[in-house]
Design a protein around this motif. Sequence first.
Motif, PDB file in Angstrom:
ATOM      1  N   PHE A  74       1.702  -3.460   2.989  1.00 50.25           N
ATOM      2  CA  PHE A  74       1.766  -2.073   2.533  1.00 50.25           C
ATOM      3  C   PHE A  74       2.593  -1.913   1.259  1.00 50.25           C
ATOM      4  N   ILE A  75       3.730  -2.596   1.161  1.00 51.30           N
ATOM      5  CA  ILE A  75       4.593  -2.434  -0.021  1.00 51.30           C
ATOM      6  C   ILE A  75       4.229  -3.382  -1.161  1.00 51.30           C
ATOM      7  N   ALA A  76       3.343  -4.320  -0.908  1.00 49.97           N
ATOM      8  CA  ALA A  76       2.966  -5.304  -1.937  1.00 49.97           C
ATOM      9  C   ALA A  76       2.483  -4.667  -3.241  1.00 49.97           C
ATOM     10  N   PRO A  77       1.671  -3.613  -3.224  1.00 46.44           N
ATOM     11  CA  PRO A  77       1.235  -3.038  -4.502  1.00 46.44           C
ATOM     12  C   PRO A  77       2.401  -2.595  -5.389  1.00 46.44           C
ATOM     13  N   TRP A  78       3.428  -2.031  -4.787  1.00 48.29           N
ATOM     14  CA  TRP A  78       4.597  -1.617  -5.567  1.00 48.29           C
ATOM     15  C   TRP A  78       5.467  -2.816  -5.924  1.00 48.29           C
ATOM     16  N   ALA A  79       5.711  -3.674  -4.943  1.00 54.70           N
ATOM     17  CA  ALA A  79       6.612  -4.811  -5.149  1.00 54.70           C
ATOM     18  C   ALA A  79       6.058  -5.813  -6.157  1.00 54.70           C
ATOM     19  N   LEU A  80       4.749  -5.988  -6.172  1.00 53.67           N
ATOM     20  CA  LEU A  80       4.135  -6.975  -7.059  1.00 53.67           C
ATOM     21  C   LEU A  80       3.471  -6.348  -8.280  1.00 53.67           C
ATOM     22  N   PRO A  87      -8.558  -0.947  -6.287  1.00 57.36           N
ATOM     23  CA  PRO A  87      -9.115  -1.569  -5.070  1.00 57.36           C
ATOM     24  C   PRO A  87      -8.093  -2.436  -4.335  1.00 57.36           C
ATOM     25  N   MET A  88      -7.321  -3.208  -5.079  1.00 58.49           N
ATOM     26  CA  MET A  88      -6.302  -4.056  -4.445  1.00 58.49           C
ATOM     27  C   MET A  88      -5.203  -3.214  -3.819  1.00 58.49           C
ATOM     28  N   ALA A  89      -4.757  -2.204  -4.553  1.00 53.65           N
ATOM     29  CA  ALA A  89      -3.671  -1.366  -4.066  1.00 53.65           C
ATOM     30  C   ALA A  89      -4.083  -0.640  -2.787  1.00 53.65           C
ATOM     31  N   TRP A  90      -5.280  -0.052  -2.781  1.00 55.60           N
ATOM     32  CA  TRP A  90      -5.738   0.671  -1.601  1.00 55.60           C
ATOM     33  C   TRP A  90      -5.947  -0.267  -0.418  1.00 55.60           C
ATOM     34  N   THR A  91      -6.390  -1.486  -0.688  1.00 58.36           N
ATOM     35  CA  THR A  91      -6.500  -2.473   0.385  1.00 58.36           C
ATOM     36  C   THR A  91      -5.133  -2.692   1.018  1.00 58.36           C
ATOM     37  N   GLY A  92      -4.120  -2.882   0.184  1.00 50.87           N
ATOM     38  CA  GLY A  92      -2.767  -3.091   0.693  1.00 50.87           C
ATOM     39  C   GLY A  92      -2.237  -1.898   1.456  1.00 50.87           C
ATOM     40  N   TRP A  93      -2.406  -0.712   0.893  1.00 50.14           N
ATOM     41  CA  TRP A  93      -1.863   0.482   1.534  1.00 50.14           C
ATOM     42  C   TRP A  93      -2.553   0.796   2.849  1.00 50.14           C
ATOM     43  N   ILE A  94      -3.878   0.795   2.838  1.00 51.23           N
ATOM     44  CA  ILE A  94      -4.615   1.182   4.050  1.00 51.23           C
ATOM     45  C   ILE A  94      -4.493   0.120   5.142  1.00 51.23           C
ATOM     46  N   LEU A  95      -4.827  -1.114   4.802  1.00 56.23           N
ATOM     47  CA  LEU A  95      -4.810  -2.151   5.836  1.00 56.23           C
ATOM     48  C   LEU A  95      -3.396  -2.529   6.246  1.00 56.23           C
ATOM     49  N   GLY A  96      -2.442  -2.413   5.331  1.00 53.59           N
ATOM     50  CA  GLY A  96      -1.042  -2.633   5.703  1.00 53.59           C
ATOM     51  C   GLY A  96      -0.605  -1.623   6.754  1.00 53.59           C
ATOM     52  N   ALA A  97      -0.938  -0.338   6.526  1.00 54.51           N
ATOM     53  CA  ALA A  97      -0.589   0.705   7.498  1.00 54.51           C
ATOM     54  C   ALA A  97      -1.310   0.485   8.824  1.00 54.51           C
ATOM     55  N   VAL A  98      -2.568   0.064   8.763  1.00 56.52           N
ATOM     56  CA  VAL A  98      -3.336  -0.201   9.986  1.00 56.52           C
ATOM     57  C   VAL A  98      -2.693  -1.337  10.779  1.00 56.52           C
ATOM     58  N   ILE A  99      -2.296  -2.400  10.103  1.00 55.08           N
ATOM     59  CA  ILE A  99      -1.689  -3.551  10.790  1.00 55.08           C
ATOM     60  C   ILE A  99      -0.346  -3.165  11.399  1.00 55.08           C
ATOM     61  N   VAL A 100       0.440  -2.360  10.686  1.00 51.35           N
ATOM     62  CA  VAL A 100       1.710  -1.871  11.250  1.00 51.35           C
ATOM     63  C   VAL A 100       1.433  -1.081  12.528  1.00 51.35           C
TER      64      VAL A 100
END
Length: 120
Positions: A74-80, A87-100
């Motif tokens: 979830f934080i990877a788009p900001w951290a990296l 597309p990459m950022a939304w993948t991180g945000w959405i699927l990161g939140a889903v996995i949490v």
Amino acid sequence: MKPVKSTARWDDWAALAAGLIVAVSWLWHQTIGPPTAALFLLGVAAVFMAVLALTHPELIATEAVMIVVGLAIFIAPWALGFTGVAPMAWTGWILGAVIVALGAVGLPRAIALHRRPVPH
């Protein structure tokens, strides 16, 4: 020990699928570099933790680490610094939140199974 029904593990199966999508998302993002490698590795970590959760449902650490991996995704788009690659950022945000969320759903069950007395 009585085996847990696979239908009761829907959250771990969903986490496995979400991690797999994160891991292979570079195929449609068409990007190469450290952010892509990070998403791939974090996706693989999510898949690994989901497989452990499926095979050892009594391990609390699998669900706890799943939450941490989801937070990292979830934080990877900001951290990296790839918030500009939508597309990459939304993948991180959405699927990161889903996995949490999926890790949080599985955590109480893992705690309950961990505390269950072991038959002799």
